[in-house]
Write an enzyme that holds these catalytic residues in place. Structure first.
Site, PDB file in Angstrom:
ATOM      1  N   MET A 185      34.013  40.768  38.033  1.00  0.00           N
ATOM      2  CA  MET A 185      33.493  40.193  39.255  1.00  0.00           C
ATOM      3  C   MET A 185      34.527  39.260  39.881  1.00  0.00           C
ATOM      4  O   MET A 185      34.986  38.335  39.234  1.00  0.00           O
ATOM      5  CB  MET A 185      32.217  39.410  38.956  1.00  0.00           C
ATOM      6  CG  MET A 185      31.688  38.706  40.155  1.00  0.00           C
ATOM      7  SD  MET A 185      30.986  37.083  39.856  1.00  0.00           S
ATOM      8  CE  MET A 185      32.220  36.246  38.955  1.00  0.00           C
ATOM      9  N   PRO A 186      34.930  39.486  41.132  1.00  0.00           N
ATOM     10  CA  PRO A 186      35.839  38.539  41.781  1.00  0.00           C
ATOM     11  C   PRO A 186      35.072  37.338  42.317  1.00  0.00           C
ATOM     12  O   PRO A 186      33.943  37.459  42.790  1.00  0.00           O
ATOM     13  CB  PRO A 186      36.434  39.359  42.928  1.00  0.00           C
ATOM     14  CG  PRO A 186      35.396  40.381  43.232  1.00  0.00           C
ATOM     15  CD  PRO A 186      34.698  40.669  41.933  1.00  0.00           C
ATOM     16  N   MET A 187      35.689  36.177  42.215  1.00  0.00           N
ATOM     17  CA  MET A 187      35.129  34.945  42.767  1.00  0.00           C
ATOM     18  C   MET A 187      36.134  34.421  43.779  1.00  0.00           C
ATOM     19  O   MET A 187      37.276  34.116  43.424  1.00  0.00           O
ATOM     20  CB  MET A 187      34.908  33.906  41.672  1.00  0.00           C
ATOM     21  CG  MET A 187      34.551  32.525  42.196  1.00  0.00           C
ATOM     22  SD  MET A 187      32.950  32.432  42.999  1.00  0.00           S
ATOM     23  CE  MET A 187      31.916  32.223  41.584  1.00  0.00           C
TER      24      MET A 187
ATOM     25  N   GLY B 129      29.292  42.779  44.047  1.00  0.00           N
ATOM     26  CA  GLY B 129      30.069  42.190  42.967  1.00  0.00           C
ATOM     27  C   GLY B 129      31.021  41.112  43.440  1.00  0.00           C
ATOM     28  O   GLY B 129      31.694  40.467  42.639  1.00  0.00           O
TER      29      GLY B 129
END
Length: 121
Positions: A57-59, A94
Site C-alpha cells: 500500500m502506498p502512503m 490501495g
C-alpha cells in the site's frame, strides 16, 4: 565455607530471576522453540492483502501551507491517486493520502519563519 555459600547464592543463572518488563509484550520471554508456534501476521502482508494485486500500500503525505479550499484538495487527491495508479499499477483503493495544512508560523525557509514576512533584501 560460609562465605562461599553466600557468594554462590548471588551467582544465580540470569534466567531464573528474570521478570517481564512492564512495557514488553508477554511473548518477550518466550524462547525460540516456542516462538515458532505463535501466529504471525506481518503488517505489510496485512495491508497488502487489502489490495487486489497484493502490492504494498502506498502512503502519500502532502505538507502544504494552509489556505487551500476543500475543492482544491479534492482535485489534488484525485490527481495524485490517478497518477499513482497509472504509474505503479495499483488499485485506487490501495492509495492512501494524508494532507497536512501547516500554518506560516510552523513553516520556515532558510532559517526564517514564514510568518515573519519576506526577508529584507
Amino acid at each position: 565455607m560460609e562465605g562461599e555459600d553466600s557468594e554462590a547464592s548471588r551467582q544465580t543463572p540470569k534466567d531464573t530471576h528474570r521478570t517481564a518488563h512492564p512495557r514488553r509484550s508477554p511473548t518477550a520471554r518466550i524462547g525460540d522453540a516456542q516462538r515458532q508456534h505463535l501466529p504471525t501476521a506481518p503488517r505489510q502482508q496485512t495491508l497488502a492483502a487489502r489490495t487486489r494485486r497484493n502490492a504494498p500500500m502506498p502512503m502519500i503525505t502532502v505538507d502544504m501551507r494552509e489556505g487551500r479550499t476543500a475543492e482544491q484538495k479534492r482535485v489534488l487527491v484525485q490527481r495524485l491517486t490517478d497518477a499513482f495508479v497509472e504509474t505503479c499499477d495499483c488499485p485506487p483503493d490501495g492509495v492512501w493520502i494524508v494532507l497536512r495544512d501547516v500554518s506560516t508560523e510552523n513553516w520556515a525557509i532558510g532559517g526564517r519563519l514564514q510568518s515573519d514576512g519576506p526577508a529584507d533584501a
